[in-house]
Design a protein around this motif. Structure first.
Motif, PDB file in Angstrom:
ATOM      1  N   ALA A  76      13.977   1.990   3.511  1.00 65.40           N
ATOM      2  CA  ALA A  76      14.017   1.116   4.689  1.00 65.40           C
ATOM      3  C   ALA A  76      12.938   0.036   4.605  1.00 65.40           C
ATOM      4  O   ALA A  76      13.225  -1.150   4.824  1.00 65.40           O
ATOM      5  N   GLU A  77      11.712   0.406   4.253  1.00 66.74           N
ATOM      6  CA  GLU A  77      10.621  -0.584   4.185  1.00 66.74           C
ATOM      7  C   GLU A  77      10.947  -1.670   3.161  1.00 66.74           C
ATOM      8  O   GLU A  77      10.646  -2.846   3.374  1.00 66.74           O
ATOM      9  N   LYS A  78      11.564  -1.274   2.060  1.00 67.11           N
ATOM     10  CA  LYS A  78      11.907  -2.281   1.046  1.00 67.11           C
ATOM     11  C   LYS A  78      12.991  -3.240   1.536  1.00 67.11           C
ATOM     12  O   LYS A  78      12.976  -4.422   1.200  1.00 67.11           O
ATOM     13  N   GLN A 135       3.519 -12.383   8.987  1.00 66.00           N
ATOM     14  CA  GLN A 135       2.367 -11.472   8.980  1.00 66.00           C
ATOM     15  C   GLN A 135       2.846 -10.025   8.790  1.00 66.00           C
ATOM     16  O   GLN A 135       2.257  -9.253   8.030  1.00 66.00           O
ATOM     17  N   HIS A 136       3.931  -9.685   9.462  1.00 60.89           N
ATOM     18  CA  HIS A 136       4.420  -8.309   9.326  1.00 60.89           C
ATOM     19  C   HIS A 136       5.024  -8.069   7.947  1.00 60.89           C
ATOM     20  O   HIS A 136       5.035  -6.946   7.455  1.00 60.89           O
ATOM     21  N   ARG A 137       5.486  -9.142   7.322  1.00 56.13           N
ATOM     22  CA  ARG A 137       5.970  -8.999   5.950  1.00 56.13           C
ATOM     23  C   ARG A 137       4.813  -8.555   5.039  1.00 56.13           C
ATOM     24  O   ARG A 137       4.980  -7.655   4.205  1.00 56.13           O
ATOM     25  N   GLU A 178       2.108  -6.992   5.955  1.00 57.16           N
ATOM     26  CA  GLU A 178       1.764  -5.609   6.308  1.00 57.16           C
ATOM     27  C   GLU A 178       2.756  -4.639   5.667  1.00 57.16           C
ATOM     28  O   GLU A 178       2.377  -3.563   5.201  1.00 57.16           O
ATOM     29  N   THR A 179       4.017  -5.040   5.669  1.00 54.26           N
ATOM     30  CA  THR A 179       5.058  -4.164   5.116  1.00 54.26           C
ATOM     31  C   THR A 179       4.833  -3.913   3.621  1.00 54.26           C
ATOM     32  O   THR A 179       5.048  -2.806   3.130  1.00 54.26           O
ATOM     33  N   GLN A 180       4.361  -4.939   2.934  1.00 59.74           N
ATOM     34  CA  GLN A 180       4.037  -4.766   1.512  1.00 59.74           C
ATOM     35  C   GLN A 180       3.002  -3.649   1.332  1.00 59.74           C
ATOM     36  O   GLN A 180       3.145  -2.776   0.474  1.00 59.74           O
ATOM     37  N   ALA A 181       1.988  -3.671   2.175  1.00 54.95           N
ATOM     38  CA  ALA A 181       0.945  -2.640   2.100  1.00 54.95           C
ATOM     39  C   ALA A 181       1.502  -1.271   2.520  1.00 54.95           C
ATOM     40  O   ALA A 181       1.088  -0.234   1.997  1.00 54.95           O
ATOM     41  N   GLN A 182       2.460  -1.285   3.429  1.00 54.05           N
ATOM     42  CA  GLN A 182       3.067  -0.019   3.874  1.00 54.05           C
ATOM     43  C   GLN A 182       3.866   0.635   2.749  1.00 54.05           C
ATOM     44  O   GLN A 182       3.853   1.858   2.585  1.00 54.05           O
ATOM     45  N   VAL A 183       4.547  -0.199   1.962  1.00 53.73           N
ATOM     46  CA  VAL A 183       5.283   0.310   0.798  1.00 53.73           C
ATOM     47  C   VAL A 183       4.298   0.980  -0.162  1.00 53.73           C
ATOM     48  O   VAL A 183       4.544   2.068  -0.677  1.00 53.73           O
ATOM     49  N   TYR A 243      12.820   2.116  14.986  1.00 52.68           N
ATOM     50  CA  TYR A 243      13.302   3.045  13.950  1.00 52.68           C
ATOM     51  C   TYR A 243      12.118   3.538  13.116  1.00 52.68           C
ATOM     52  O   TYR A 243      11.965   4.743  12.868  1.00 52.68           O
ATOM     53  N   GLU A 244      11.262   2.593  12.720  1.00 59.15           N
ATOM     54  CA  GLU A 244      10.105   2.957  11.903  1.00 59.15           C
ATOM     55  C   GLU A 244       9.161   3.894  12.671  1.00 59.15           C
ATOM     56  O   GLU A 244       8.645   4.867  12.107  1.00 59.15           O
ATOM     57  N   ILE A 245       8.930   3.568  13.929  1.00 60.19           N
ATOM     58  CA  ILE A 245       8.026   4.396  14.743  1.00 60.19           C
ATOM     59  C   ILE A 245       8.565   5.830  14.808  1.00 60.19           C
ATOM     60  O   ILE A 245       7.814   6.798  14.662  1.00 60.19           O
ATOM     61  N   GLU A 305       0.326   0.084  12.770  1.00 59.15           N
ATOM     62  CA  GLU A 305       0.790  -1.292  12.547  1.00 59.15           C
ATOM     63  C   GLU A 305       2.168  -1.526  13.154  1.00 59.15           C
ATOM     64  O   GLU A 305       2.446  -2.584  13.711  1.00 59.15           O
ATOM     65  N   GLU A 306       3.038  -0.528  13.038  1.00 60.78           N
ATOM     66  CA  GLU A 306       4.392  -0.683  13.609  1.00 60.78           C
ATOM     67  C   GLU A 306       4.303  -0.790  15.136  1.00 60.78           C
ATOM     68  O   GLU A 306       4.990  -1.594  15.760  1.00 60.78           O
ATOM     69  N   GLU A 307       3.423   0.027  15.728  1.00 59.23           N
ATOM     70  CA  GLU A 307       3.292  -0.006  17.189  1.00 59.23           C
ATOM     71  C   GLU A 307       2.687  -1.332  17.649  1.00 59.23           C
ATOM     72  O   GLU A 307       3.117  -1.902  18.658  1.00 59.23           O
TER      73      GLU A 307
HETATM   74 FE   LIG Z   1       7.181  -0.948   8.206  1.00 63.38          FE
END
Ligand SMILES: [Fe+2]
Ligand SMILES: [Fe+2]
Length: 166
Positions: free
Chosen positions: A21-23, A47-49, A51-56, A112-114, A142-144
């Protein structure tokens, strides 16, 4: 008899689900940023993009902690949510309601992520995966925060802008 499956298997399956999902989200966010009309919306999605990279990368660390290769598993839920976002981008293109629609799609993604991270944290605790818990919690925070920020943008401007002037 079916092989007994355990919470460990559920944890791994769900980790693969959110990794996939994150990808997908990583690919969707730049498209949403391009589509957004307001600078605030664009900046928020970009910005969230990042963050998402770091989440992966955090998820890859969790795979490492449990000694499994980082592999995704098709997540139909996120595919559905992103398909609906695509639909809004297409059907509301060039309209004053577009940004409100984009924000609503992004909030469906965040929720969904939360849900997923909340479950993974509970299971990681139950399984004694002490090093995984803070990684998953960092992402959940970060998602919240993203969800709250989206609410702010919607309430401060996008929703009102989307209403036809009386
Ligand atoms: Fe995420
Ligand atoms: Fe997110």
């Amino acid at each position: 008899m079916a092989t007994e499956k355990t919470l460990n298997d559920l944890f791994l399956d769900t980790l693969k689900d959110i990794y996939y999902a994150e990808k997908q989200i990583l690919k969707a966010l730049p498209m949403m940023a391009r589509a957004a009309q307001s600078e605030e919306g664009k900046a928020g999605f970009l910005q969230h993009r990042d963050e998402t990279q770091a989440q992966v990368e955090r998820l890859e660390q969790v795979f490492e902690i449990i000694g499994k290769p980082a592999r995704g598993k098709t997540c139909e839920a996120i595919q559905g949510i992103i398909a609906e976002a695509d639909e809004i981008m297409e059907e509301f293109k060039g309209t004053i309601a577009l940004d409100a629609g984009l924000i609503s799609s992004a909030q469906a993604v965040e929720h969904y992520e939360i849900a997923r991270y909340g479950t993974l944290i509970a299971w990681a605790k139950q399984l004694g995966l002490k090093d995984a818990v803070p990684l998953l919690q960092a992402t959940l925070a970060e998602e919240e925060a993203t969800d709250k920020k989206l609410t702010q943008i919607a309430e401060a401007s996008a929703n009102a802008k989307g209403k036809r002037a009386a």
